[in-house]
Design an enzyme around this catalytic site. Structure first.
Site, PDB file in Angstrom:
ATOM      1  N   CYS A  34      27.929  -2.378 154.463  1.00  0.00           N
ATOM      2  CA  CYS A  34      28.852  -1.241 154.510  1.00  0.00           C
ATOM      3  C   CYS A  34      28.292   0.011 153.846  1.00  0.00           C
ATOM      4  O   CYS A  34      28.880   1.079 153.978  1.00  0.00           O
ATOM      5  CB  CYS A  34      30.164  -1.611 153.832  1.00  0.00           C
ATOM      6  SG  CYS A  34      29.920  -2.020 152.090  1.00  0.00           S
ATOM      7  N   CYS A  71      35.060  -0.849 148.377  1.00  0.00           N
ATOM      8  CA  CYS A  71      36.401  -0.997 148.946  1.00  0.00           C
ATOM      9  C   CYS A  71      37.355  -1.690 147.956  1.00  0.00           C
ATOM     10  O   CYS A  71      36.954  -2.078 146.862  1.00  0.00           O
ATOM     11  CB  CYS A  71      36.306  -1.825 150.221  1.00  0.00           C
ATOM     12  SG  CYS A  71      35.788  -3.515 149.884  1.00  0.00           S
ATOM     13  N   CYS A 115      31.849  -8.469 150.229  1.00  0.00           N
ATOM     14  CA  CYS A 115      32.118  -7.481 149.170  1.00  0.00           C
ATOM     15  C   CYS A 115      32.079  -8.130 147.789  1.00  0.00           C
ATOM     16  O   CYS A 115      31.844  -7.451 146.789  1.00  0.00           O
ATOM     17  CB  CYS A 115      33.487  -6.845 149.358  1.00  0.00           C
ATOM     18  SG  CYS A 115      33.786  -6.215 151.001  1.00  0.00           S
TER      19      CYS A 115
HETATM   20 FE1  FES Z   1      31.829  -2.169 151.204  1.00  0.00          FE
HETATM   21 FE2  FES Z   1      33.691  -3.943 150.669  1.00  0.00          FE
HETATM   22  S1  FES Z   1      33.426  -2.866 152.509  1.00  0.00           S
HETATM   23  S2  FES Z   1      32.081  -3.325 149.408  1.00  0.00           S
END
Ligand code: FES
Length: 135
Positions: A34, A71, A115
């Site tokens: 991400c 996130c 994550c």
């Molecule tokens: Fe990037 Fe969770 S989506 S750390």
């Protein structure tokens, strides 16, 4: 996406979030999936372990803080992870696993499990950086 009540609690009121000025060690990790980034700050103390005559001094995590652009799951996991890591020796902290943290949080949606590695990887990086500095 459904988060457990414990994940939501940590996300809404994260523990140990922020920066430690004059930290003894810093670890940073990025999530290639991400692009999010996590930084862990440590203040390190020394603990005696073993019997009095042969007691050895071991580094332990006196204070820990995290800073992230991650996130909600990354924030919640880092909050729980820093709670678990505080007071642990480096050896104990290196044995913390993503599964233990996710279990402690009451689970994560499968798409968010990646994550959960961010904080732990940054913690392990901070410990390695500290050990390299002390050599
Ligand atoms: Fe990037 Fe969770 S989506 S750390």
């Amino acid at each position: 996406m459904i988060y457990s009540p414990k994940v939501l609690k940590h996300f809404k009121n994260p523990h140990n979030q922020g920066v430690i000025k004059n930290a003894d060690a810093i670890g940073q990790e990025g999530n290639p999936t991400c692009g999010d980034v996590m930084r862990i700050y440590l203040k390190v103390g020394e603990k005696k372990s073993g019997k009095a005559k042969t007691a050895k001094s071991e580094p332990f995590i006196k204070e820990i803080k995290f800073e992230t652009l991650g996130c909600a799951a990354a924030i919640a996991v880092s909050s729980a992870m820093t709670d678990l890591a505080k007071g642990k020796t480096f050896k104990e902290a290196m044995r913390l696993t993503k599964d233990k943290i996710v279990k402690d949080l009451g689970g994560l949606p499968p798409v968010k499990v990646h994550c959960s590695m961010l904080g732990l990887d940054a913690l392990h990086q901070a410990i390695k950086n500290y050990e390299l500095k002390k050599r």
